[in-house]
Design a protein around this motif. Structure first.
Motif, PDB file in Angstrom:
ATOM      1  N   TYR A 175      44.074  44.470  44.746  1.00 13.00           N
ATOM      2  CA  TYR A 175      43.384  44.104  43.511  1.00 13.00           C
ATOM      3  C   TYR A 175      42.053  44.836  43.424  1.00 13.00           C
ATOM      4  CZ  TYR A 175      41.203  40.857  46.824  1.00 13.00           C
ATOM      5  OH  TYR A 175      40.579  40.328  47.904  1.00 13.00           O
ATOM      6  N   ALA A 176      41.608  45.006  42.217  1.00  6.96           N
ATOM      7  CA  ALA A 176      40.306  45.633  41.996  1.00  6.96           C
ATOM      8  C   ALA A 176      39.461  44.685  41.163  1.00  6.96           C
ATOM      9  CB  ALA A 176      40.473  46.947  41.262  1.00  6.96           C
ATOM     10  N   ILE A 177      38.209  44.540  41.547  1.00  9.79           N
ATOM     11  CA  ILE A 177      37.306  43.710  40.756  1.00  9.79           C
ATOM     12  C   ILE A 177      36.284  44.622  40.098  1.00  9.79           C
ATOM     13  CG2 ILE A 177      35.619  41.864  40.810  1.00  9.79           C
ATOM     14  CD1 ILE A 177      37.068  40.648  43.067  1.00  9.79           C
ATOM     15  N   LYS A 178      36.203  44.492  38.771  1.00  9.81           N
ATOM     16  CA  LYS A 178      35.307  45.367  38.032  1.00  9.81           C
ATOM     17  C   LYS A 178      34.168  44.537  37.460  1.00  9.81           C
ATOM     18  CE  LYS A 178      36.520  48.097  34.463  1.00  9.81           C
ATOM     19  NZ  LYS A 178      37.503  48.728  33.558  1.00  9.81           N
ATOM     20  N   ILE A 179      32.955  45.052  37.591  1.00  8.56           N
ATOM     21  CA  ILE A 179      31.839  44.418  36.881  1.00  8.56           C
ATOM     22  C   ILE A 179      31.351  45.432  35.864  1.00  8.56           C
ATOM     23  CG2 ILE A 179      29.600  43.309  37.078  1.00  8.56           C
ATOM     24  CD1 ILE A 179      30.251  42.599  39.890  1.00  8.56           C
ATOM     25  N   GLU A 201      43.815  44.115  37.874  1.00  7.28           N
ATOM     26  CA  GLU A 201      42.427  44.526  37.710  1.00  7.28           C
ATOM     27  C   GLU A 201      41.679  43.346  37.089  1.00  7.28           C
ATOM     28  OE1 GLU A 201      41.499  48.492  35.783  1.00  7.28           O
ATOM     29  OE2 GLU A 201      40.539  47.067  34.433  1.00  7.28           O
ATOM     30  N   ILE A 202      40.626  42.917  37.769  1.00  6.30           N
ATOM     31  CA  ILE A 202      39.890  41.734  37.318  1.00  6.30           C
ATOM     32  C   ILE A 202      38.521  42.185  36.827  1.00  6.30           C
ATOM     33  CG2 ILE A 202      39.005  39.487  38.025  1.00  6.30           C
ATOM     34  CD1 ILE A 202      41.031  40.074  40.540  1.00  6.30           C
ATOM     35  N   SER A 203      38.163  41.853  35.599  1.00  4.96           N
ATOM     36  CA  SER A 203      36.796  42.151  35.140  1.00  4.96           C
ATOM     37  C   SER A 203      36.004  40.863  35.081  1.00  4.96           C
ATOM     38  CB  SER A 203      36.760  42.766  33.751  1.00  4.96           C
ATOM     39  OG  SER A 203      37.863  43.513  33.492  1.00  4.96           O
TER      40      SER A 203
END
Lengths: 342, 368
Positions: free
Chosen positions: B220-224, B262-264
């Motif tokens: 998973y990728a966490i995007k800010i 992908e989590i923003s």
């Protein structure tokens, strides 16, 4: 002789009696007819309905009410379809509902009502329907202007504003809008915004552009509050307290994004717009008032508590705001156990 | 294009002083705030509030610091003043109306709670991704992007505090992965998740390993978007990646970046303020003649805001008792479907799957 006299007397008495009965009978019959008409005639039910309405509204006029109410009028076409009417009738019915609700809102004490009459995306509909909507809009404009200037009419003293991207309208319609806005501009206690042709993204875009222009020209600083003020809805641009969408879709469809994404109460209702009547509206506002009464009580404290505190000069039992520690009164002198004081 | 660099610069500059908790200053919509419960909203206090409103001229009490345009005086009706007695009479009637409505609402509330409890029994994922996928397979379509508004509950409550928030968010991530949705937006007003991104990464990792087993945790990728940062997987993998990268093993890291979700993370900062900041940036560029005013178009703004915040979600889930958008970025909810359950106050799977269900059934007709 004697008998005759009595007979005549009796005859006369009977005649009199008959006459009285007849008279009373007709009177009763007539008044019964009248009562019948009166009860079942539309006027009475109408007046009773109006009386009940204004009584209920009177009650609610003691409560807090939303300042800005907004409608997404969805379901006119489905209404027409479900009753086998031409589309035009559906839109007309919707227009009537809108004016009734505006009138109710004004009576309750709402300061501002806005309605999504026509979206920019609606230009994608068939030409015939777009034309119908334009014509209907022009007619309603005239009607509203007339009623807003008639001091006997409940809509008297309201301001009408058309918001949206007016460049997309025809020249004559724009003229008409200008005229109507000019006629009604003195209404201060109630404003009615009609969004025609409007989308919220378009509104934000125009505000951005205008802010940039005014910054470049006059060096007006851009802040959150100045940006909000520059939007289409004058002083009501910052927020919409109650947004109502009919006919069961749970989305905004590009309406009032800026105004209602923060603190608005959003009501989605399954009824089609022309069926959306007084009692539904009343119930929704009652619910809003009920919960805001409690909310305000929690925020401000009740009237009893406050009054008592003030009477007995107890200060600051509740934390009202943050204050500086230096502003407190001096505490008593501090003495250590060995007796040294400073 | 110059404007992009400028706005990125702006992001970095403001990221230091951001995130002052302002949830306390926000006035939520009344119904939601009352139904969320808590100490203030006990039954006895509600009854007190309602009955005391007899003595209270409510039209003149200000609720928030924002000054309202003009307050109507209570009892002023049709221009004619109501007498004292008359207004008192109506106030008593109002309280009676309130009490009867309150009773009705209480019944409705209990009914809804019961319904939700039964629904929670029916829809129970039991940490099993297969069950979730099975539920989703019945649907005609699923959203491409899912958004959810999560909020921190009071520390004393069940599932409250930061722990509860992290737990809720990571469960949501698991459900979304299992449902096969590739993008998830998590919104919380104060940006608590952004500030605790490392804890969130750990929590998601442990939750995912509960679902999929520790050996094959989905990537998973966490995007800010606000600070323009991307984190991959849990914090422990950062070091590995660095080692790999220094070892020149480029392919392996590339492979690692293929993610299944992908989590923003968004917060209030990404809403109105970002739009105003973008306006400021454009104004500066226009003032220095780097950008013509006529070049500002809907497309430009849309692409900039997509760059700064992300794309518009298709479905927005809210796990509170009545819809409260809490300042979710306004530009990005144009056609978004909303889903929430009345009187629900927990992040549960039944709300999630019923939201997807509603989305599958809804018709999209822009303008038509």
């Amino acid at each position: 002789m004697f008998l005759n006299a009595i007979e005549a007397q009796i005859k006369w008495g009977i005649m009199l009696f008959q006459e009285i009965i007849h008279q009373v009978g007709t009177l009763i019959r007539l008044s019964f007819h009248q009562m019948f008409d009166w009860i079942f005639g539309l006027t009475l039910i109408n007046t009773a309905y109006k009386k009940i309405q204004s009584f209920l509204i009177n009650i609610l006029s003691m409560a807090p009410v939303p300042e800005h109410v907004s409608f997404i009028m969805d379901g006119n076409r489905r209404y027409a379809k479900s009753r086998n009417l031409p589309l035009k009738k559906g839109h007309e019915a919707g227009g009537i509902t809108l004016l009734t609700l505006v009138y109710i809102c004004k009576k309750i004490g709402v300061k501002c009502v806005s309605a999504y009459a026509f979206s920019i995306e609606n230009f994608n509909r068939s030409k015939e329907e777009v034309d119908t909507l334009m014509n209907l809009f022009a007619i309603k404009l005239d009607e509203f202007a007339r009623r807003a200037n008639d001091y006997k009419d409940p809509l008297y003293g309201s301001k009408l504003k058309i918001v949206g991207d007016k460049d997309m309208l025809s020249e004559e319609l724009r003229e008409k809008i200008k005229k109507v806005e000019e006629i009604t501009k003195n209404g201060d206690d109630f404003t009615f915004f009609v969004c025609f042709p409007y989308t919220s993204r378009n509104e934000i875009f125009h505000t951005m552009k205008n802010s940039v222009e005014s910054y470049v020209k006059d060096a007006n600083p851009i802040t959150l509050s100045s940006f909000s003020r520059n939007m289409f809805f004058d002083k009501y641009s910052n927020r919409c307290d109650l947004l109502i969408r009919t006919s069961g879709h749970n989305r905004f469809s590009d309406y009032m994004l800026w105004q209602s994404h923060e603190n608005a109460t959003i009501e989605f209702h399954d009824k089609l717009w022309p069926n959306f009547g007084f009692f539904l509206m009343y119930l929704i506002i009652l619910r809003w008032s009920f919960f805001s009464t409690i909310q305000r009580f929690n925020q401000n404290g009740g009237p009893l508590g406050k009054g008592l505190l003030r009477r007995f000069h107890v200060f600051h039992l509740r934390k009202d705001s943050f204050i500086n520690v230096d502003s407190f009164p001096e505490p008593p002198i501090s003495v250590s156990i060995t007796g040294e004081a400073n | 294009m110059g404007i992009k660099e400028e706005s990125c610069y702006l992001q970095r500059q403001s990221s230091d002083e951001e995130c002052i908790p302002i949830a306390a200053t926000r006035v939520p919509p009344p119904q939601g705030s009352v139904l969320k419960g808590g100490e203030v909203n006990s039954k006895s206090r509600i009854i007190k509030a309602v009955t005391e409103s007899v003595l209270w001229d409510q039209r003149n009490t200000e609720i928030d610091n924002v000054s309202r345009s003009s307050s109507a005086t209570s009892g002023e009706f049709w221009g004619k003043k109501m007498g004292k007695f008359e207004s008192f009479f109506y106030r008593i009637l109002l309280v009676m109306l309130y009490i009867s409505y309150g009773l009705f609402r209480y019944g409705q509330y209990q009914y809804n709670r019961m319904r939700l409890r039964i629904l929670n029994l029916i829809y129970n994922p039991a940490n099993t991704p297969q069950l979730i996928r099975q539920d989703v397979m019945k649907l005609q379509k699923i959203p491409k992007r899912l958004a959810a508004i999560v909020e921190m509950k009071p520390v004393g409550d069940l599932g409250g505090g930061l722990k509860g928030l992290l737990n809720d968010s990571s469960e949501l991530v698991c459900w979304t992965v299992s449902a096969g949705i590739k993008h998830l937006v998590l919104y919380d007003f104060d940006g608590v998740l952004k500030k605790n991104v490392n804890e969130l990464r750990n929590e998601i990792h442990s939750q995912l390993s509960k679902y999929y087993g520790p050996s094959n945790v989905p990537r998973y990728a966490i995007k800010i978007p606000h600070s323009n940062k991307i984190y991959f997987n849990d914090p422990n993998t950062d070091k590995e990646n660095e080692n790999n990268a220094s070892g020149g093993d480029q392919e392996k890291t590339q492979e690692k970046k293929k993610v299944s979700i992908e989590i923003s993370l968004l917060s209030n900062r990404d809403g109105r303020e970002t739009i105003v900041d973008l306006t400021k940036t454009m104004a500066d560029l226009c003032a220095s003649n780097d950008l013509a005013i006529s070049d500002i178009s809907m497309q430009l703004i849309d692409s900039e805001l997509t760059q700064l915040v992300g794309q518009e979600p298709d479905l927005l889930l809210y796990f509170g008792p009545s819809l409260d958008l809490q300042g979710f970025p306004p530009w990005h909810i144009r056609l978004t479907e909303f889903y929430w359950e009345t009187d629900n106050n927990e992040v549960t799977y039944s709300v999630f799957i019923r939201g997807l269900n509603q989305y599958a059934g809804c018709k999209m007709n822009v303008g038509k």
